[in-house]
Design a protein around this motif. Structure first.
Motif, PDB file in Angstrom:
ATOM      1  N   ILE A  11       0.863  -1.082  -0.052  1.00  0.00           N
ATOM      2  CA  ILE A  11      -0.019  -0.041   0.097  1.00  0.00           C
ATOM      3  C   ILE A  11       0.913   1.247  -0.024  1.00  0.00           C
ATOM      4  O   ILE A  11       0.675   2.373  -0.677  1.00  0.00           O
ATOM      5  CB  ILE A  11      -0.834  -0.145   1.134  1.00  0.00           C
ATOM      6  CG1 ILE A  11      -1.932  -0.921   1.193  1.00  0.00           C
ATOM      7  CG2 ILE A  11      -1.879   1.380   1.540  1.00  0.00           C
ATOM      8  CD1 ILE A  11      -2.776  -1.425   2.181  1.00  0.00           C
ATOM      9  N   THR A  15       0.761   3.789  -3.209  1.00  0.00           N
ATOM     10  CA  THR A  15      -0.634   4.681  -2.759  1.00  0.00           C
ATOM     11  C   THR A  15      -1.604   4.984  -3.765  1.00  0.00           C
ATOM     12  O   THR A  15      -2.567   4.951  -3.679  1.00  0.00           O
ATOM     13  CB  THR A  15      -0.039   5.681  -1.777  1.00  0.00           C
ATOM     14  OG1 THR A  15       1.021   5.085  -0.949  1.00  0.00           O
ATOM     15  CG2 THR A  15      -0.934   6.389  -1.217  1.00  0.00           C
ATOM     16  N   MET A  19      -5.386   3.892  -3.647  1.00  0.00           N
ATOM     17  CA  MET A  19      -6.517   4.967  -3.186  1.00  0.00           C
ATOM     18  C   MET A  19      -7.390   5.336  -4.064  1.00  0.00           C
ATOM     19  O   MET A  19      -8.644   5.296  -3.842  1.00  0.00           O
ATOM     20  CB  MET A  19      -5.786   6.171  -2.723  1.00  0.00           C
ATOM     21  CG  MET A  19      -5.023   5.928  -1.306  1.00  0.00           C
ATOM     22  SD  MET A  19      -5.776   5.224   0.123  1.00  0.00           S
ATOM     23  CE  MET A  19      -6.947   6.548   0.240  1.00  0.00           C
ATOM     24  N   PHE A  78      -3.689   3.691   6.170  1.00  0.00           N
ATOM     25  CA  PHE A  78      -4.524   3.093   5.446  1.00  0.00           C
ATOM     26  C   PHE A  78      -5.859   2.560   6.139  1.00  0.00           C
ATOM     27  O   PHE A  78      -6.957   2.613   6.019  1.00  0.00           O
ATOM     28  CB  PHE A  78      -4.008   2.154   4.522  1.00  0.00           C
ATOM     29  CG  PHE A  78      -4.854   1.400   3.547  1.00  0.00           C
ATOM     30  CD1 PHE A  78      -5.478   1.924   2.522  1.00  0.00           C
ATOM     31  CD2 PHE A  78      -5.277   0.190   3.911  1.00  0.00           C
ATOM     32  CE1 PHE A  78      -6.368   1.211   1.859  1.00  0.00           C
ATOM     33  CE2 PHE A  78      -6.255  -0.722   3.323  1.00  0.00           C
ATOM     34  CZ  PHE A  78      -6.833  -0.208   2.184  1.00  0.00           C
TER      35      PHE A  78
END
Length: 248
Positions: A11, A15, A19, A78
């Motif tokens: 993640i 990112t 996202m 996250f």
């Protein structure tokens, strides 16, 4: 199934696409769930089948109550955002349960009382939650990133029998299942693309394909049924008079 730190590292490394994908999936989820609430309120019938509501409630409650896990044990940005997103879904599921109590008695327990029906609904939610929590001790999904696919995969398995039994698409909308179909694509693309081999098994990918195809077909079917049915007030009156709706 996977090492949590591997997922969190992925993640952090990807990112932006993660996202974007998850953000769009959350938007579609909220559109689907709010549409279901509106349809139930407008037509006075349960929209999302009770087994789905029970399953989603159990899944999301498990995330919500594990606040300490996300904010202290892992302390990752996250997972904190994920918690916030699941809180919104959980609140909508509470609305589903309230609507089930309000509108479901005439369909499922016409000879019972409102108190009896409410007890059955709450007992169903509690028993499903207990079952889910037990299964969580067996499934290796510590971050709740894999089992989300199951909560989408089962939707048509319960929607189709509900509509067939009613003989009507009352309280249904193709928007609900179209949004969920899009959500499957986004969720699978992110998890399979970024999370590694644990999310690239043939079973996981085949489940996503099956979920997308069945949800898309369900959306098209509901659209066809809604176009061919009579206006809402007449449809509701007709559905109430159906023989199979008058018995538990």
């Amino acid at each position: 199934m996977y090492d949590p730190q591997t997922i969190l590292a992925a993640i952090d490394s990807h990112t932006l696409p993660i996202m974007l994908g998850f953000g769009l999936a959350m938007v579609l989820q909220n559109i689907a769930m709010v549409t279901a609430v509106v349809m139930s309120h407008r037509e006075h019938w349960i929209s999302i089948p009770l087994p789905c509501t029970f399953l989603w409630f159990a899944h999301d409650l498990g995330v919500v109550v594990r606040f300490d896990t996300w904010f202290n044990t892992y302390d990752h940005w996250f997972l904190k955002l994920f918690w916030v997103g699941l809180v919104s879904a959980f609140l909508l599921e509470l609305v589903f349960l309230a609507q089930a109590v309000r509108y479901g008695q005439k369909e499922f327990l016409p000879r019972g009382s409102r108190a009896q029906w409410a007890t059955l609904v709450l007992a169903g939610a509690a028993l499903t939650t207990l079952c889910w929590e037990y299964q969580k001790t067996i499934w290796d999904d510590p971050l709740y990133q894999a089992l989300a696919s199951t909560t989408m995969y089962v939707i048509p398995l319960f929607v189709v029998p509900l509509v067939l039994r009613r003989g009507s698409a009352v309280a249904q909308s193709p928007i609900i299942y179209g949004c969920f179909a899009g959500m499957v694509i986004l969720w699978t693309a992110v998890t399979a693309g970024a999370y590694g081999d644990a999310f690239r098994t043939w079973q996981y990918l085949a489940s996503a394909v099956a979920a997308f195809v069945s949800l898309t077909a369900t959306a098209a079917w509901i659209h066809t049924l809604r176009r061919g049915e009579m206006p809402t007030p007449t449809r509701l009156a007709a559905a109430t008079q159906q023989p199979n709706m008058a018995t538990p």
